[in-house]
Enzyme design. Sequence first.
Site, PDB file in Angstrom:
ATOM      1  N   HIS A   1      -7.761 -12.649   7.625  1.00  0.00           N
ATOM      2  CA  HIS A   1      -7.332 -12.055   6.347  1.00  0.00           C
ATOM      3  C   HIS A   1      -6.362 -12.937   5.555  1.00  0.00           C
ATOM      4  CE1 HIS A   1      -3.747 -11.127   8.677  1.00  0.00           C
ATOM      5  NE2 HIS A   1      -3.129 -10.931   7.537  1.00  0.00           N
TER       6      HIS A   1
HETATM    7  C1  UD1 Z   1      -0.583  -8.135   3.756  1.00  0.00           C
HETATM    8  C2  UD1 Z   1       0.604  -9.043   4.093  1.00  0.00           C
HETATM    9  C3  UD1 Z   1       0.261  -9.896   5.312  1.00  0.00           C
HETATM   10  C4  UD1 Z   1      -0.209  -9.032   6.471  1.00  0.00           C
HETATM   11  C5  UD1 Z   1      -1.388  -8.186   5.998  1.00  0.00           C
HETATM   12  C6  UD1 Z   1      -1.915  -7.304   7.095  1.00  0.00           C
HETATM   13  C7  UD1 Z   1       1.976  -9.791   2.190  1.00  0.00           C
HETATM   14  C8  UD1 Z   1       2.319 -10.946   1.339  1.00  0.00           C
HETATM   15  N1  UD1 Z   1       0.913  -9.964   3.010  1.00  0.00           N
HETATM   16  O1  UD1 Z   1      -1.653  -8.974   3.335  1.00  0.00           O
HETATM   17  O2  UD1 Z   1       1.411 -10.600   5.716  1.00  0.00           O
HETATM   18  O3  UD1 Z   1      -0.585  -9.850   7.540  1.00  0.00           O
HETATM   19  O4  UD1 Z   1      -0.944  -7.384   4.897  1.00  0.00           O
HETATM   20  O5  UD1 Z   1      -3.084  -6.667   6.691  1.00  0.00           O
HETATM   21  O6  UD1 Z   1       2.647  -8.778   2.132  1.00  0.00           O
HETATM   22  N2  UD1 Z   1      -6.520  -3.887  -0.031  1.00  0.00           N
HETATM   23  C9  UD1 Z   1      -7.278  -2.758   0.054  1.00  0.00           C
HETATM   24  N3  UD1 Z   1      -6.753  -1.673   0.686  1.00  0.00           N
HETATM   25  C10 UD1 Z   1      -5.508  -1.676   1.241  1.00  0.00           C
HETATM   26  C11 UD1 Z   1      -4.743  -2.845   1.125  1.00  0.00           C
HETATM   27  C12 UD1 Z   1      -5.264  -3.940   0.515  1.00  0.00           C
HETATM   28  O7  UD1 Z   1      -8.403  -2.706  -0.421  1.00  0.00           O
HETATM   29  O8  UD1 Z   1      -5.096  -0.640   1.816  1.00  0.00           O
HETATM   30  C13 UD1 Z   1      -7.095  -5.078  -0.678  1.00  0.00           C
HETATM   31  C14 UD1 Z   1      -6.759  -5.177  -2.142  1.00  0.00           C
HETATM   32  O9  UD1 Z   1      -7.850  -5.688  -2.786  1.00  0.00           O
HETATM   33  C15 UD1 Z   1      -5.627  -6.159  -2.186  1.00  0.00           C
HETATM   34  C16 UD1 Z   1      -5.944  -7.086  -1.023  1.00  0.00           C
HETATM   35  O10 UD1 Z   1      -6.575  -6.240  -0.058  1.00  0.00           O
HETATM   36  O11 UD1 Z   1      -5.552  -6.832  -3.400  1.00  0.00           O
HETATM   37  C17 UD1 Z   1      -4.726  -7.720  -0.440  1.00  0.00           C
HETATM   38  O12 UD1 Z   1      -3.748  -6.743  -0.103  1.00  0.00           O
HETATM   39  P1  UD1 Z   1      -2.193  -7.139  -0.050  1.00  0.00           P
HETATM   40  O13 UD1 Z   1      -1.380  -5.979   0.345  1.00  0.00           O
HETATM   41  O14 UD1 Z   1      -1.825  -7.862  -1.297  1.00  0.00           O
HETATM   42  O15 UD1 Z   1      -2.091  -8.225   1.085  1.00  0.00           O
HETATM   43  P2  UD1 Z   1      -2.866  -8.398   2.469  1.00  0.00           P
HETATM   44  O16 UD1 Z   1      -3.856  -9.487   2.295  1.00  0.00           O
HETATM   45  O17 UD1 Z   1      -3.338  -7.097   3.042  1.00  0.00           O
END
Ligand code: UD1
Length: 361
Positions: A205
Amino acid sequence: MKIVHVVGARPNFMKIAPILQAVARAGFAEQKLVHTGQHYDPSMSDVFFTDLGMPRPDIYMGVGSGSHAEQTAKVMLGFEKLCLEERPNLVVVVGDVNSTFACALVAAKLQIRCAHVEAGLRSGDMRMPEEVNRVLTDRMCELLLTPSRDGDENLLREGTPPERIHFVGNVMIDSLLSHLPRAKALGIPEKLDLDPGGYGVLTLHRPSNVDDPVVLGGLLGAVEELQRRIPIVFPVHPRTRKQLETFGFGPRMAAMPGLRLCEPFGYLEFLGLTSQARLVLTDSGGLQEETTAVGIPCLTLRENTERPVTVTEGTNTVVGLDPARIAAEANGILDGGGKHGRIPALWDGKSSERIAALFRR
Ligand code: UD1
């Protein structure tokens, strides 16, 4: 005394759960649990509350996804308001996600004491958003609770006053040890028609791995080779799912009979899955530690790690992103290699008790 605990994203829940319980047992503080809503999908959030037996959050901020600035700013705005209303004596943040940093900054500006659980970890790679969050969060917190001795050393090297640093061990292992028997009893491999010890688990991820089609394509190349020898279960993170679709990798993965794509698992199911695997390939931070705790060989698909104790003492090998190297290391494990490792100091299931004792002081 009033404590506000912050969770935001998936890797936070298993760290806060045992601390909430330890403080409740000791009974010296009123506690509030705040969920920023950085992760909001049921499979990334709700299931963890059920699995970990955690109380529902007292306050849900619902910030959702966005750019780093948007997400961090939204958490800060909501958390500042909340702190002004709740007036906690102590804010507790865990790990290295955007919610961790945002809430630590708010607490620092309001001059509320802040504790960082999992302090001092450093990859040395400031291109990682998490490394920025780690360095800045530690700079602002008064209580720095480290999971391993390298954390203490990093903080001292950066000039942190020694009285702020407390080596408490790995609190995530508290959750793991208390849930492992139940997780194994679920029979997850059997439910997936797999033999215990006869499959691999893959998770990806990190933006650096999944946002670049060349890198992601290379990683799939290594998987292509590996799935010919052993079934590979791949629970797909929402960010990764989106990128696999955008880059049109669907047909290539569909042509790999040994690759099992699935939705993200809950905490117990995933622990049941990984603890009985033959090997794990991952770019996660927490999974490097969990595999060390259960003695399963782990190949970390990154150029560095902020958790070096999993390499020097545990079962982890940092293999980088070269598909040939990944395949060679994985084949080595399947041919009978793979590190056995030992359990690092204070990964003993009692970190949350040590943390609660420090809060009480
Ligand atoms: C975040 C953390 C990372 C951690 C990871 C675990 C930061 C900078 N990164 O990354 O350190 O290892 O979580 O999973 O805080 N999305 C969904 N549903 C959700 C959450 C996210 O669809 O419930 C999708 C969205 O399109 C979003 C993308 O995933 O834009 C990224 O989510 P985000 O919270 O920005 O960071 P992660 O990649 O999950």
